[in-house]
Scaffold this motif. Structure first.
Motif, PDB file in Angstrom:
ATOM      1  N   GLU A   8     -60.186  36.001  40.824  1.00 24.93           N
ATOM      2  CA  GLU A   8     -59.783  35.501  39.609  1.00 24.93           C
ATOM      3  C   GLU A   8     -58.431  35.748  38.722  1.00 24.93           C
ATOM      4  O   GLU A   8     -58.211  37.075  39.099  1.00 24.93           O
ATOM      5  CB  GLU A   8     -61.116  35.682  38.434  1.00 24.93           C
ATOM      6  N   MET A   9     -57.954  35.303  38.092  1.00 30.62           N
ATOM      7  CA  MET A   9     -56.817  35.847  37.366  1.00 30.62           C
ATOM      8  C   MET A   9     -56.811  35.568  35.824  1.00 30.62           C
ATOM      9  O   MET A   9     -57.659  34.643  35.372  1.00 30.62           O
ATOM     10  CB  MET A   9     -55.542  34.812  37.792  1.00 30.62           C
ATOM     11  N   THR A  10     -56.721  36.438  35.305  1.00 30.50           N
ATOM     12  CA  THR A  10     -56.471  36.588  33.660  1.00 30.50           C
ATOM     13  C   THR A  10     -55.130  36.111  32.922  1.00 30.50           C
ATOM     14  O   THR A  10     -54.240  36.934  33.497  1.00 30.50           O
ATOM     15  CB  THR A  10     -57.013  37.890  32.839  1.00 30.50           C
ATOM     16  N   SER A  11     -55.106  35.170  32.103  1.00 25.16           N
ATOM     17  CA  SER A  11     -53.688  34.728  31.674  1.00 25.16           C
ATOM     18  C   SER A  11     -53.782  34.531  30.140  1.00 25.16           C
ATOM     19  O   SER A  11     -54.645  34.304  29.756  1.00 25.16           O
ATOM     20  CB  SER A  11     -53.311  33.485  32.597  1.00 25.16           C
ATOM     21  N   ASP A  12     -52.770  34.616  29.667  1.00 24.05           N
ATOM     22  CA  ASP A  12     -52.463  34.425  28.129  1.00 24.05           C
ATOM     23  C   ASP A  12     -51.844  32.889  27.976  1.00 24.05           C
ATOM     24  O   ASP A  12     -50.736  32.620  28.633  1.00 24.05           O
ATOM     25  CB  ASP A  12     -51.850  35.304  27.273  1.00 24.05           C
ATOM     26  N   PHE A  13     -52.484  31.960  27.281  1.00 24.89           N
ATOM     27  CA  PHE A  13     -51.824  30.421  27.235  1.00 24.89           C
ATOM     28  C   PHE A  13     -51.436  30.367  25.858  1.00 24.89           C
ATOM     29  O   PHE A  13     -51.926  30.862  24.903  1.00 24.89           O
ATOM     30  CB  PHE A  13     -52.955  29.465  27.323  1.00 24.89           C
ATOM     31  N   LYS A  14     -50.188  29.959  25.844  1.00 21.56           N
ATOM     32  CA  LYS A  14     -49.484  29.708  24.479  1.00 21.56           C
ATOM     33  C   LYS A  14     -49.963  28.505  23.725  1.00 21.56           C
ATOM     34  O   LYS A  14     -49.903  27.394  24.414  1.00 21.56           O
ATOM     35  CB  LYS A  14     -47.971  29.428  24.728  1.00 21.56           C
ATOM     36  N   LEU A  15     -50.664  28.596  22.590  1.00 22.22           N
ATOM     37  CA  LEU A  15     -51.228  27.410  21.983  1.00 22.22           C
ATOM     38  C   LEU A  15     -50.254  26.957  20.745  1.00 22.22           C
ATOM     39  O   LEU A  15     -50.178  25.782  20.575  1.00 22.22           O
ATOM     40  CB  LEU A  15     -52.558  27.998  21.235  1.00 22.22           C
ATOM     41  N   ALA A  16     -49.339  27.978  20.379  1.00 25.65           N
ATOM     42  CA  ALA A  16     -48.450  27.438  19.453  1.00 25.65           C
ATOM     43  C   ALA A  16     -47.391  28.619  19.339  1.00 25.65           C
ATOM     44  O   ALA A  16     -47.380  29.432  20.372  1.00 25.65           O
ATOM     45  CB  ALA A  16     -49.018  27.551  17.794  1.00 25.65           C
ATOM     46  N   ASN A  21     -46.665  31.340  17.734  1.00 28.57           N
ATOM     47  CA  ASN A  21     -46.903  32.837  17.804  1.00 28.57           C
ATOM     48  C   ASN A  21     -48.538  32.876  18.135  1.00 28.57           C
ATOM     49  O   ASN A  21     -48.888  34.051  17.825  1.00 28.57           O
ATOM     50  CB  ASN A  21     -46.494  33.672  16.653  1.00 28.57           C
ATOM     51  N   LEU A  22     -49.011  32.065  18.586  1.00 31.29           N
ATOM     52  CA  LEU A  22     -50.519  32.080  19.010  1.00 31.29           C
ATOM     53  C   LEU A  22     -50.744  31.604  20.391  1.00 31.29           C
ATOM     54  O   LEU A  22     -50.496  30.643  21.151  1.00 31.29           O
ATOM     55  CB  LEU A  22     -51.044  30.914  18.056  1.00 31.29           C
ATOM     56  N   TYR A  23     -51.610  32.747  21.082  1.00 30.78           N
ATOM     57  CA  TYR A  23     -51.892  32.717  22.452  1.00 30.78           C
ATOM     58  C   TYR A  23     -53.468  32.977  22.489  1.00 30.78           C
ATOM     59  O   TYR A  23     -54.099  33.491  21.642  1.00 30.78           O
ATOM     60  CB  TYR A  23     -51.153  33.828  23.178  1.00 30.78           C
ATOM     61  N   ALA A  24     -53.685  32.470  23.652  1.00 35.55           N
ATOM     62  CA  ALA A  24     -55.468  32.695  24.126  1.00 35.55           C
ATOM     63  C   ALA A  24     -55.575  32.960  25.486  1.00 35.55           C
ATOM     64  O   ALA A  24     -54.882  32.703  26.263  1.00 35.55           O
ATOM     65  CB  ALA A  24     -56.221  31.490  23.704  1.00 35.55           C
ATOM     66  N   SER A  25     -56.610  34.228  25.479  1.00 34.92           N
ATOM     67  CA  SER A  25     -56.664  34.583  26.998  1.00 34.92           C
ATOM     68  C   SER A  25     -57.666  33.920  27.607  1.00 34.92           C
ATOM     69  O   SER A  25     -58.696  33.534  26.971  1.00 34.92           O
ATOM     70  CB  SER A  25     -57.421  35.969  26.876  1.00 34.92           C
ATOM     71  N   ALA A  26     -57.653  33.484  28.921  1.00 34.78           N
ATOM     72  CA  ALA A  26     -58.431  32.948  29.784  1.00 34.78           C
ATOM     73  C   ALA A  26     -58.544  33.344  31.071  1.00 34.78           C
ATOM     74  O   ALA A  26     -57.721  34.089  31.740  1.00 34.78           O
ATOM     75  CB  ALA A  26     -58.347  31.689  29.717  1.00 34.78           C
TER      76      ALA A  26
END
Length: 195
Positions: free
Chosen positions: A101-109, A111-116
């Motif tokens: 599996e890979m953990t990654s940060d996704f850009k939502l805006a 300056n706003l990121y979410a980890s998944a």
């Protein structure tokens, strides 16, 4: 007699450029005025009119330059974004073959990121712009991004060649303007001395 088409231009009416087909995005070539006396005699116009036409041509060239520079900036921004997407797809493929599996940060805006946690997948979504996102098979996405990356680099190279050509035309036009202006000063001095 040959009928003249509506949009056809008469080459003899053009001052310093001809609407010839150019390999440089249709940018007309500026002709260097080698002999100003001969040029002014052939055109039978005042120096003011010649300078006005040269200035109009110069303005058009500067506008073209501005548009090409904007296009260049867009491409310089797009190329790293495409490359980053390609790199991410390659990383996903590596993780998939290892069964990790890979953990990654996704850009939502901005300056706003979410980890998944990303599990192995055969499908990816590509953001195409204009509020459009499409799902692709991973190999199709790699093929599309590779093609887009190569095309963007090719377009950037062509655009740079066009900018170089355009800068030569701008320089030629500036030199022509100076030569016509100096010719006019010389002619006015001759006229004043003759009085």
């Amino acid at each position: 007699k040959k009928k003249k088409k509506k949009n056809e231009t008469n080459p003899s009416s053009c001052t310093v450029s001809f609407p010839m087909a150019s390999p440089h995005r249709g940018i007309p070539a500026a002709l260097f005025i080698e002999d100003v006396d001969k040029f002014m005699a052939e055109k039978q116009q005042t120096a003011e009119r010649a300078l006005q036409q040269l200035d109009e041509l110069y303005s058009k060239y500067k506008m073209m330059e501005s548009n090409l520079l904007q296009g260049k900036q867009r491409l310089k921004k797009q190329i790293p974004e495409i490359k980053a997407s390609l790199d991410m797809l390659q990383l996903l493929e590596q993780k998939k073959t290892k069964g990790e599996e890979m953990t990654s940060d996704f850009k939502l805006a901005d300056n706003l990121y979410a980890s998944a946690n990303v599990k192995k997948t055969d499908k990816v979504c590509l953001w195409l712009g204009a509020n459009v996102m499409l799902e692709y098979a991973a190999d199709e996405a790699v093929a599309l991004l590779t093609k887009n990356h190569e095309t963007a680099k090719k377009n950037l190279d062509e655009l740079q060649r066009d900018l170089d050509f355009l800068r030569e035309q701008i320089t030629t036009t500036e030199v022509n303007m100076a030569r016509v202006y100096n010719w006019d000063v010389k002619e006015r001095r001759k006229a004043a001395a003759a009085r």
